[in-house]
Design an enzyme around this catalytic site. Structure first.
Site, PDB file in Angstrom:
ATOM      1  N   GLY A 102      69.662   0.978  14.717  1.00 35.14           N
ATOM      2  CA  GLY A 102      69.128   2.225  14.183  1.00 35.14           C
ATOM      3  C   GLY A 102      69.388   2.273  12.698  1.00 35.14           C
ATOM      4  O   GLY A 102      69.179   1.282  11.993  1.00 35.14           O
ATOM      5  N   SER A 134      70.968  -5.344  15.499  1.00 31.61           N
ATOM      6  CA  SER A 134      70.433  -4.716  14.291  1.00 31.61           C
ATOM      7  C   SER A 134      71.581  -4.105  13.480  1.00 31.61           C
ATOM      8  O   SER A 134      72.425  -4.837  12.985  1.00 31.61           O
ATOM      9  CB  SER A 134      69.368  -3.687  14.670  1.00 31.61           C
ATOM     10  OG  SER A 134      68.679  -3.220  13.539  1.00 31.61           O
ATOM     11  N   ALA A 135      71.635  -2.791  13.334  1.00 28.01           N
ATOM     12  CA  ALA A 135      72.738  -2.173  12.597  1.00 28.01           C
ATOM     13  C   ALA A 135      74.092  -2.549  13.188  1.00 28.01           C
ATOM     14  O   ALA A 135      75.087  -2.703  12.462  1.00 28.01           O
ATOM     15  CB  ALA A 135      72.581  -0.651  12.601  1.00 28.01           C
ATOM     16  N   HIS A 171      66.624  -8.719  11.244  1.00 25.73           N
ATOM     17  CA  HIS A 171      65.160  -8.602  11.151  1.00 25.73           C
ATOM     18  C   HIS A 171      64.614  -9.350   9.934  1.00 25.73           C
ATOM     19  O   HIS A 171      63.633  -8.909   9.320  1.00 25.73           O
ATOM     20  CB  HIS A 171      64.720  -7.134  11.052  1.00 25.73           C
ATOM     21  CG  HIS A 171      65.331  -6.212  12.043  1.00 25.73           C
ATOM     22  ND1 HIS A 171      64.919  -6.160  13.356  1.00 25.73           N
ATOM     23  CD2 HIS A 171      66.328  -5.295  11.933  1.00 25.73           C
ATOM     24  CE1 HIS A 171      65.635  -5.236  13.997  1.00 25.73           C
ATOM     25  NE2 HIS A 171      66.496  -4.708  13.165  1.00 25.73           N
ATOM     26  N   GLU A 211      63.900 -12.226  13.890  1.00 26.49           N
ATOM     27  CA  GLU A 211      63.720 -11.584  15.187  1.00 26.49           C
ATOM     28  C   GLU A 211      63.910 -12.609  16.311  1.00 26.49           C
ATOM     29  O   GLU A 211      63.591 -13.786  16.170  1.00 26.49           O
ATOM     30  CB  GLU A 211      62.319 -10.982  15.299  1.00 26.49           C
ATOM     31  CG  GLU A 211      61.979  -9.957  14.217  1.00 26.49           C
ATOM     32  CD  GLU A 211      62.709  -8.637  14.403  1.00 26.49           C
ATOM     33  OE1 GLU A 211      62.095  -7.671  14.858  1.00 26.49           O
ATOM     34  OE2 GLU A 211      63.913  -8.580  14.065  1.00 26.49           O
TER      35      GLU A 211
END
Length: 253
Positions: A102, A134-135, A171, A211
């Site tokens: 997020g 991700s985060a 990403h 990714e």
């Protein structure tokens, strides 16, 4: 340490957490996680989930991830830190820490607010398994400085968990992706941004994590998993690309 650092949770058009499921299964098996093992989730990066704005987004995020962990991984003791008052005690009791993706700035701000940055770092360095995407992968680094996110809040510090000595750019996109058939992106590329970071942090290395790829960190060994090559950036050097399933330790540590 036992870390699974995933670039992205979901590939376009696939079910949630589908692409990394084999990695998650192997990681849980390797770390002997059972149905009653306490899985502690951190939802603070999720500020807008399924149409639910912060703070209701935490409930929605927890429900989404819990469903996958219960149905696909058989991990039934799943608790989010936002559901309890003593968050540090919950982290200390965890059999595994899971940090979802997020907004990195919001995630870092909340972790510092509740004293969880030090608590999670401490247990992870002592061997508690850690999963982030991700985060959640970005904060395994010394700082949040290679995130792609907007600074929607101001954290008390940019310092993060410092579980690995390099920075991750989740990403990661190769230069000049096409926006449509006629127009190409005209601003700075992801590589340009990373070079800016390295210009003022010349002793650091940055991993461009594409990714559908992930890093497995076990003690002092780092292995690339998934189907994409990894890019390592270092100040004053040409980027290095490494193949899936490579031991990338000597390139990043």
């Amino acid at each position: 340490m036992n870390l699974l650092l995933i670039s992205n949770s979901t590939n376009y058009g696939e079910p949630y957490l589908a692409w990394p499921m084999s990695q998650l299964e192997s990681f849980c098996e390797k770390n002997n996680l059972k149905s009653d093992s306490k899985i502690v989730f951190v939802p603070f990066a999720g500020v807008f989930i399924g149409g639910n704005p912060y703070p209701q987004s935490y409930d929605a995020y927890t429900t989404r991830v819990k469903k996958v962990f219960e149905e696909k991984l058989g991990l039934l003791n799943f608790v989010s830190v936002h559901e309890v008052e003593d968050k540090i005690q919950l982290v200390n009791e965890a059999a595994c820490i899971v940090v979802g993706g997020g907004n990195t700035f919001h995630l870092v701000a909340e972790l510092h607010k509740y004293g969880l940055m030090d608590a999670i770092s401490s247990v992870a360095k002592k061997g508690t398994p850690y999963i982030g995407w991700s985060a959640g992968s970005n904060i395994a680094c010394p700082t949040l400085c290679t995130t792609n996110d907007m600074p929607i809040v101001q954290p008390a510090s940019f310092k993060t968990l410092n579980l690995v000595p390099f920075q991750i750019n989740p990403h990661y996109l190769d230069p000049h992706p096409e926006i449509d058939k006629m127009i190409k992106h005209g601003g700075e590329t992801r590589q340009d941004r990373i070079n800016e970071y390295l210009a003022v942090n010349q002793n650091m290395k940055v991993v461009g994590l594409r990714e559908a790829s992930a890093l497995w960190v076990t003690e002092d060994k780092v292995v690339l998993k998934g189907g994409k090559k990894l890019v390592v950036f270092k100040y004053g050097s040409e980027p290095i690309e490494l193949e899936p399933n490579s031991d990338v330790t000597k390139y990043v540590i």
